[in-house]
Scaffold this active site. Structure first.
Site, PDB file in Angstrom:
ATOM      1  N   THR A  12       0.560  -1.579  -0.215  1.00 23.80           N
ATOM      2  CA  THR A  12      -0.344   0.260   0.487  1.00 23.80           C
ATOM      3  C   THR A  12       0.742   1.323   0.220  1.00 23.80           C
ATOM      4  O   THR A  12       2.619   0.697   0.693  1.00 23.80           O
ATOM      5  CB  THR A  12      -0.830   0.129   1.064  1.00 23.80           C
ATOM      6  OG1 THR A  12      -2.126  -1.067   1.139  1.00 23.80           O
ATOM      7  CG2 THR A  12      -1.488   1.221   1.734  1.00 23.80           C
ATOM      8  N   ARG A  43     -15.261  -5.937   0.899  1.00 21.44           N
ATOM      9  CA  ARG A  43     -14.330  -5.230   2.303  1.00 21.44           C
ATOM     10  C   ARG A  43     -14.031  -3.792   2.078  1.00 21.44           C
ATOM     11  O   ARG A  43     -13.105  -3.429   0.993  1.00 21.44           O
ATOM     12  CB  ARG A  43     -13.349  -6.211   2.335  1.00 21.44           C
ATOM     13  CG  ARG A  43     -12.682  -5.818   3.352  1.00 21.44           C
ATOM     14  CD  ARG A  43     -11.511  -5.267   2.967  1.00 21.44           C
ATOM     15  NE  ARG A  43     -10.433  -4.601   4.208  1.00 21.44           N
ATOM     16  CZ  ARG A  43      -9.176  -4.042   4.224  1.00 21.44           C
ATOM     17  NH1 ARG A  43      -8.711  -3.603   2.838  1.00 21.44           N
ATOM     18  NH2 ARG A  43      -8.204  -4.312   5.394  1.00 21.44           N
ATOM     19  N   VAL A  44     -14.256  -2.653   3.157  1.00 23.23           N
ATOM     20  CA  VAL A  44     -12.957  -1.524   3.368  1.00 23.23           C
ATOM     21  C   VAL A  44     -12.512  -1.287   4.388  1.00 23.23           C
ATOM     22  O   VAL A  44     -12.450  -2.084   5.545  1.00 23.23           O
ATOM     23  CB  VAL A  44     -14.336  -0.449   3.062  1.00 23.23           C
ATOM     24  CG1 VAL A  44     -13.618   1.207   4.065  1.00 23.23           C
ATOM     25  CG2 VAL A  44     -14.956  -0.166   2.538  1.00 23.23           C
ATOM     26  N   GLY A  45     -10.907  -1.109   3.911  1.00 22.62           N
ATOM     27  CA  GLY A  45     -10.505  -1.089   5.254  1.00 22.62           C
ATOM     28  C   GLY A  45      -9.770   0.377   6.056  1.00 22.62           C
ATOM     29  O   GLY A  45     -10.644   1.423   5.831  1.00 22.62           O
ATOM     30  N   ASP A  46      -8.704   0.232   6.881  1.00 27.83           N
ATOM     31  CA  ASP A  46      -8.656   1.691   7.303  1.00 27.83           C
ATOM     32  C   ASP A  46      -8.633   3.168   6.197  1.00 27.83           C
ATOM     33  O   ASP A  46      -8.588   3.772   6.819  1.00 27.83           O
ATOM     34  CB  ASP A  46      -7.166   1.712   8.370  1.00 27.83           C
ATOM     35  CG  ASP A  46      -5.872   0.900   7.381  1.00 27.83           C
ATOM     36  OD1 ASP A  46      -6.087   0.409   6.227  1.00 27.83           O
ATOM     37  OD2 ASP A  46      -5.037   2.138   7.491  1.00 27.83           O
ATOM     38  N   THR A  51      -0.318   1.971   7.430  1.00 27.02           N
ATOM     39  CA  THR A  51      -0.831   0.529   7.014  1.00 27.02           C
ATOM     40  C   THR A  51      -0.782  -0.608   7.611  1.00 27.02           C
ATOM     41  O   THR A  51       0.041  -0.472   8.794  1.00 27.02           O
ATOM     42  CB  THR A  51       0.533   1.404   5.814  1.00 27.02           C
ATOM     43  OG1 THR A  51       0.869   0.053   4.827  1.00 27.02           O
ATOM     44  CG2 THR A  51       2.051   1.281   6.913  1.00 27.02           C
ATOM     45  N   GLY A  52      -1.048  -1.629   6.799  1.00 27.57           N
ATOM     46  CA  GLY A  52      -1.241  -2.922   7.420  1.00 27.57           C
ATOM     47  C   GLY A  52      -2.351  -3.618   7.509  1.00 27.57           C
ATOM     48  O   GLY A  52      -3.158  -2.838   6.387  1.00 27.57           O
ATOM     49  N   GLY A  82      -5.808  -3.347   7.750  1.00 28.69           N
ATOM     50  CA  GLY A  82      -7.057  -2.303   7.846  1.00 28.69           C
ATOM     51  C   GLY A  82      -7.715  -2.890   9.093  1.00 28.69           C
ATOM     52  O   GLY A  82      -8.372  -2.070   9.717  1.00 28.69           O
TER      53      GLY A  82
HETATM   54  N1  ASP Z   1      -3.874  -1.089   4.819  1.00 24.72           N
HETATM   55  C1  ASP Z   1      -4.588  -2.130   3.995  1.00 24.72           C
HETATM   56  C2  ASP Z   1      -5.782  -2.263   4.380  1.00 24.72           C
HETATM   57  O1  ASP Z   1      -6.231  -3.186   5.085  1.00 24.72           O
HETATM   58  C3  ASP Z   1      -4.100  -2.461   3.405  1.00 24.72           C
HETATM   59  C4  ASP Z   1      -1.849  -1.781   3.677  1.00 24.72           C
HETATM   60  O2  ASP Z   1      -1.634  -0.928   4.253  1.00 24.72           O
HETATM   61  O3  ASP Z   1      -1.530  -3.286   3.701  1.00 24.72           O
HETATM   62  O4  ASP Z   1      -6.483  -1.944   3.104  1.00 24.72           O
END
Ligand code: ASP
Length: 286
Positions: A171, A198-201, A220-221, A223
């Site tokens: 990301t 699906r919606v992430g952070d 990042t990571g 979500g």
């Molecule tokens: N945070 C992002 C999500 O969960 C993915 C990522 O940062 O690698 O969509």
């Protein structure tokens, strides 16, 4: 204090991206602007156009084979965000238009696509050979097993880890301090394996990004876990209480083994921290 632009290529991303990220940061910082938003948007646009990253071109496919992307910008207490947007080249540019040209803060799904088309963003397929291959592996993986969605969706990721399923990382995000003002931008294809819708952070203010008068933060990571902890707002509220690097480190460590990272800039510092590898790039200028 000098101006600063700090980029990341995702929690878990390979350090081999560092050179490209520094290049994007440096080319962006030559922009003649005093608006931090211009810098974070341009840097994220460059990363979206680089197929190595899971954002824009090169975004990962969902379990059903579709590509839905999330992106957001925040500056001056203004927010623009798109989620589950499909078939556009640069979700971050659409997010900026949500902020500048609509009365809304967040637009999702087909509404986001319709807005993009109305604003002149043409139809674009962000699929690459690499993401097609990853998706085929995912389908083969799940076809071979009787998979039931666990109670909490984030356990899906643990499941993927146990069975060695390739998770998509990479990301992208950016924070900037320009003329003492702050902005943040983020863009992602999501964190596979994930369901359609699906919606992430990333597009959620407070979770995936935050910018205010004291600084800017991007996460990042995984979500789902980032949202549960409102990671970016929590980091933001602590700015000034400890060295910035310590604030990021302490927050990231709360996540234990869950993959996360963050970048941040304050009035007099900038820092990054991840519990895995995380490529970053930076540029400072007077
Ligand atoms: N945070 C992002 C999500 O969960 C993915 C990522 O940062 O690698 O969509």
């Amino acid at each position: 204090m000098p101006n600063v632009l700090l980029l990341h290529g995702g929690a878990g991303s390979d350090n081999s991206y560092t050179e490209a990220l520094n290049r994007y940061a440096n080319s962006t910082s030559s922009k003649k602007s005093m608006d931090p938003l211009d810098f974070v948007v341009e840097a994220v646009r460059l990363m979206e156009d680089d197929p190595s990253f899971n954002a824009g071109t090169g975004s990962v496919k969902r379990i059903d084979g579709s590509i839905q992307m999330d992106a957001a910008v925040m500056a001056n207490s203004q927010i623009g965000s798109v989620s589950a947007i499909e078939r556009v080249k640069n979700p971050v540019l659409v997010a900026r238009e949500v902020m500048l040209q609509t009365p809304h803060v967040m637009i999702t799904g087909d509404g986001a696509v319709k807005l993009a088309r109305a604003l002149g963003f043409s139809d674009y397929d962000p699929t690459t050979e690499r993401t097609e291959t990853i998706w085929k592996k995912m389908v083969a993986f799940f076809n071979g097993r009787d998979v039931e969605l666990p109670e909490r969706y984030s356990q899906y990721y643990r499941y993927a880890k146990i069975f060695g399923f390739p998770q998509q990382k990479d990301t992208v995000g950016a924070v900037a301090r320009v003329g003492g003002k702050f902005a943040a931008a983020v863009s992602t294809g999501g964190s596979s394996p994930m369901m359609r819708g699906r919606v992430g952070d990333s597009p959620l203010p407070g979770a995936g990004l935050y910018a205010g008068e004291n600084g800017a933060v991007v996460a990042t990571g995984i979500g789902e876990e980032i949202i549960r902890k409102m990671m970016c707002y929590d980091i933001y509220t602590k700015i000034g209480t400890e060295p910035l690097h310590e604030i990021l480190k302490n927050k990231v460590e709360e996540f234990g083994e869950v993959l996360v990272g963050a970048i941040a800039v304050s009035k007099d510092e900038f820092a990054s921290y991840s519990n895995s590898s995380m490529a970053t790039g930076e540029s400072t200028w007077p």
